[in-house]
Design an enzyme around this catalytic site. Structure first.
Site, PDB file in Angstrom:
ATOM      1  N   SER A 135      -4.877  -4.657  19.563  1.00 13.12           N
ATOM      2  CA  SER A 135      -3.497  -5.114  19.664  1.00 13.12           C
ATOM      3  C   SER A 135      -2.576  -4.069  20.300  1.00 13.12           C
ATOM      4  O   SER A 135      -2.850  -3.619  21.396  1.00 13.12           O
ATOM      5  CB  SER A 135      -3.018  -5.535  18.276  1.00 13.12           C
ATOM      6  OG  SER A 135      -1.981  -6.446  18.408  1.00 13.12           O
TER       7      SER A 135
ATOM      8  N   LYS B 194      -3.169  -1.917  23.887  1.00 11.34           N
ATOM      9  CA  LYS B 194      -2.306  -1.634  25.043  1.00 11.34           C
ATOM     10  C   LYS B 194      -2.386  -0.131  25.352  1.00 11.34           C
ATOM     11  O   LYS B 194      -2.551   0.296  26.492  1.00 11.34           O
ATOM     12  CB  LYS B 194      -0.853  -2.024  24.738  1.00 11.34           C
ATOM     13  CG  LYS B 194      -0.651  -3.449  24.175  1.00 11.34           C
ATOM     14  CD  LYS B 194       0.817  -3.741  23.883  1.00 11.34           C
ATOM     15  CE  LYS B 194       1.089  -4.751  22.770  1.00 11.34           C
ATOM     16  NZ  LYS B 194       0.661  -6.101  22.898  1.00 11.34           N
TER      17      LYS B 194
ATOM     18  N   HIS C 248      -6.292 -13.026  15.191  1.00 11.01           N
ATOM     19  CA  HIS C 248      -5.958 -11.703  15.709  1.00 11.01           C
ATOM     20  C   HIS C 248      -6.437 -10.636  14.720  1.00 11.01           C
ATOM     21  O   HIS C 248      -5.822 -10.445  13.671  1.00 11.01           O
ATOM     22  CB  HIS C 248      -4.428 -11.691  15.828  1.00 11.01           C
ATOM     23  CG  HIS C 248      -3.860 -10.478  16.455  1.00 11.01           C
ATOM     24  ND1 HIS C 248      -3.967 -10.236  17.809  1.00 11.01           N
ATOM     25  CD2 HIS C 248      -3.163  -9.443  15.935  1.00 11.01           C
ATOM     26  CE1 HIS C 248      -3.341  -9.109  18.092  1.00 11.01           C
ATOM     27  NE2 HIS C 248      -2.850  -8.603  16.973  1.00 11.01           N
TER      28      HIS C 248
ATOM     29  N   TRP D 254      -0.827 -15.980  20.780  1.00  4.26           N
ATOM     30  CA  TRP D 254       0.252 -15.010  20.995  1.00  4.26           C
ATOM     31  C   TRP D 254      -0.160 -13.947  22.024  1.00  4.26           C
ATOM     32  O   TRP D 254       0.653 -13.457  22.791  1.00  4.26           O
ATOM     33  CB  TRP D 254       0.588 -14.372  19.639  1.00  4.26           C
ATOM     34  CG  TRP D 254       1.795 -13.501  19.620  1.00  4.26           C
ATOM     35  CD1 TRP D 254       1.834 -12.158  19.342  1.00  4.26           C
ATOM     36  CD2 TRP D 254       3.154 -13.895  19.850  1.00  4.26           C
ATOM     37  NE1 TRP D 254       3.124 -11.698  19.401  1.00  4.26           N
ATOM     38  CE2 TRP D 254       3.958 -12.743  19.713  1.00  4.26           C
ATOM     39  CE3 TRP D 254       3.762 -15.121  20.179  1.00  4.26           C
ATOM     40  CZ2 TRP D 254       5.338 -12.766  19.881  1.00  4.26           C
ATOM     41  CZ3 TRP D 254       5.148 -15.139  20.344  1.00  4.26           C
ATOM     42  CH2 TRP D 254       5.910 -13.966  20.193  1.00  4.26           C
TER      43      TRP D 254
HETATM   44  C1  GTR Z   1       2.695  -8.153  17.296  1.00  3.81           C
HETATM   45  C2  GTR Z   1       3.107  -7.881  18.706  1.00  3.81           C
HETATM   46  C3  GTR Z   1       1.911  -7.825  19.609  1.00  3.81           C
HETATM   47  C4  GTR Z   1       0.783  -7.018  19.036  1.00  3.81           C
HETATM   48  C5  GTR Z   1       0.672  -7.132  17.527  1.00  3.81           C
HETATM   49  C6  GTR Z   1      -0.180  -6.046  16.857  1.00  3.81           C
HETATM   50  O1  GTR Z   1       3.757  -8.246  16.445  1.00  3.81           O
HETATM   51  O2  GTR Z   1       3.969  -8.904  19.094  1.00  3.81           O
HETATM   52  O3  GTR Z   1       2.290  -7.346  20.885  1.00  3.81           O
HETATM   53  O4  GTR Z   1       0.897  -5.700  19.405  1.00  3.81           O
HETATM   54  O5  GTR Z   1       1.887  -7.094  16.899  1.00  3.81           O
HETATM   55  O6  GTR Z   1      -0.133  -4.867  17.215  1.00  3.81           O
HETATM   56  O7  GTR Z   1      -0.886  -6.419  15.915  1.00  3.81           O
END
Ligand code: GTR
Length: 408
Positions: free
Chosen positions: A248, A252, A389, A339
């Site tokens: 996540s 990045k 996720h 997402w």
């Molecule tokens: C969310 C965010 C994502 C992703 C995620 C995470 O809130 O919108 O970009 O980075 O968190 O890190 O689990």
């Protein structure tokens, strides 16, 4: 007011494939002057540098070249960890500029059965080293108290153990090293002063420079500092076989680290989404407006200009991923993780193909993503698995198989 804005952006989130706008992706091999890259030399000496400049000036900010002093203290070493299968070490990193210091702790497992040097996975954790295992004693990560809600039960021991199957990794002959990402930059807007960024000599807390680096840049920098430590100090690890894994937001950062630091031989993006592997121009799921509003401390200020205006971006994320070539790249998505825009993540990886081809390597063949849980382990790897996720044993199994293929 903030809530109103957030709602506004939320209303503009698109998760309907038929509403993805028409867009043209910039060609990764066309230089700023319009000339096409034809050789590895042109790629490495011209285009690659142009793209690094694009991502430094327009998305993540500029990573300084100044060296920050760091010392390492071994806090604990247990040769009988994980039922005797591993040696567990905890190493305190102290970064300092002479006036101020910032501490971080690396938790490291070395496979006892490996004679000689083992390959290693490096990856940050979200909730402190103590969250990754039931083993004891694990020191609390130094910056945990700076998090949003330090008293919350998410911080308890082993709360994220399922994301860190240490024994399975060790059984496969790999070392694994993790650090709390908040030790490098506490993940809240307004905490720059507590981040490693504040140690640099040109640090100006009021700076609004368009290319000012920020949390993702700092996390990427920190991964390289973990690599420094491992390469210089861990004789049981092979510094030429380092895989960097990020989930996540840390995915990045892993991609940005892998783009800049060629010591990462495998770079793994697990559900990295917007600002990670996903193409911004699809504007699917989380978009630039939303991410720069919710997390104003992640990107450099210049990135804000693309909020609601992805069409005007002169670059896209496939060009970030292409910077990892000729090293190995793996992108993974989850079926329910709209997402993060699973298809955008796949296409980000797919459109690196021309650069891998330049090196005689085999990227992803089809613009159509594979079926659920049908991993592809070409030189560029990809899978989409069932579920949400997260980082699961299915994901780790693929990463281990892929690394066996390319790092063993
Ligand atoms: C969310 C965010 C994502 C992703 C995620 C995470 O809130 O919108 O970009 O980075 O968190 O890190 O689990």
């Amino acid at each position: 007011l903030t809530a109103v804005f957030a709602q506004d952006y939320k209303n503009r989130i698109n998760e309907n494939e038929s509403k993805v706008p028409q867009f043209t992706l910039p060609d990764v091999l066309t230089c700023n002057n319009g000339k096409k890259v034809k050789t590895i030399k042109d790629w490495e000496t011209i285009r690659r540098l142009e793209l690094l400049e694009i991502f430094s000036s327009l998305e993540y900010g500029r990573t300084p070249t100044e060296k920050i002093k760091v010392s390492y203290d071994l806090l604990s070493e247990d040769p009988n960890a994980l039922n005797g299968k591993a040696t567990r070490k905890q190493v305190l990193f102290t970064f300092t500029n002479g006036r101020k210091k910032i501490e971080a702790i690396l938790l490291l497992y070395l496979p006892n059965k490996v004679n000689g040097k083992a390959p290693v996975f490096i990856g940050y954790n979200f909730l402190g080293n103590q969250s990754t295992t039931t083993e004891k004693p694990i020191f609390a990560s130094p910056s945990m108290h700076l998090s949003e809600d330090p008293s919350s039960e998410v911080w308890i021991r082993a709360s994220q153990k399922r994301r860190w199957p240490f024994e399975m990794i060790i059984d496969r002959g790999y070392a694994v090293a993790t650090m709390f990402y908040g030790d490098i930059y506490p993940d809240l807007n307004g905490l720059r002063d507590y981040s490693v960024i504040s140690l640099f000599s040109d640090y100006d807390k009021r700076s609004k420079n368009h290319d000012e680096w920020n949390a993702i840049g700092a996390w990427a920098w920190g991964s390289s500092r973990i690599a420094d430590y491992i390469i210089d100090n861990e004789s049981r690890i092979d510094g030429n076989r380092i895989a960097l894994l990020g989930h996540s937001r840390q995915g990045k950062a892993a991609l940005w680290a892998g783009a800049q630091d060629t010591r990462f031989k495998v770079v793994i993006s697990n559900c990295s989404g917007c600002g990670g592997a996903a193409l911004s121009k699809r504007v699917f799921g989380e978009n630039v407006a939303r991410i720069t509003t919710t997390f104003p401390h992640w990107f450099c200020p210049a990135f804000n200009q693309y909020a609601g205006n992805e069409a005007s971006m002169p670059f896209d994320q496939h060009e970030l991923l292409a910077l990892i070539a000729p090293r190995h790249l793996y992108v993974a998505s989850a079926e329910e993780d709209m997402w993060a825009d699973q298809k955008g993540e796949y296409l980000g990886a797919y459109y690196t193909k021309d650069v891998y081809k330049l090196y005689g390597m085999h990227g992803l063949d089809s613009p159509i993503p594979p079926a659920i849980e049908q991993p592809i382990h070409n030189d560029v790897g990809y899978h989409i698995r069932r579920g949400i996720h997260d980082v699961t044993n299915f994901d780790w199994t693929q990463y281990l198989n892929y690394c066996d293929k390319y790092m063993k």
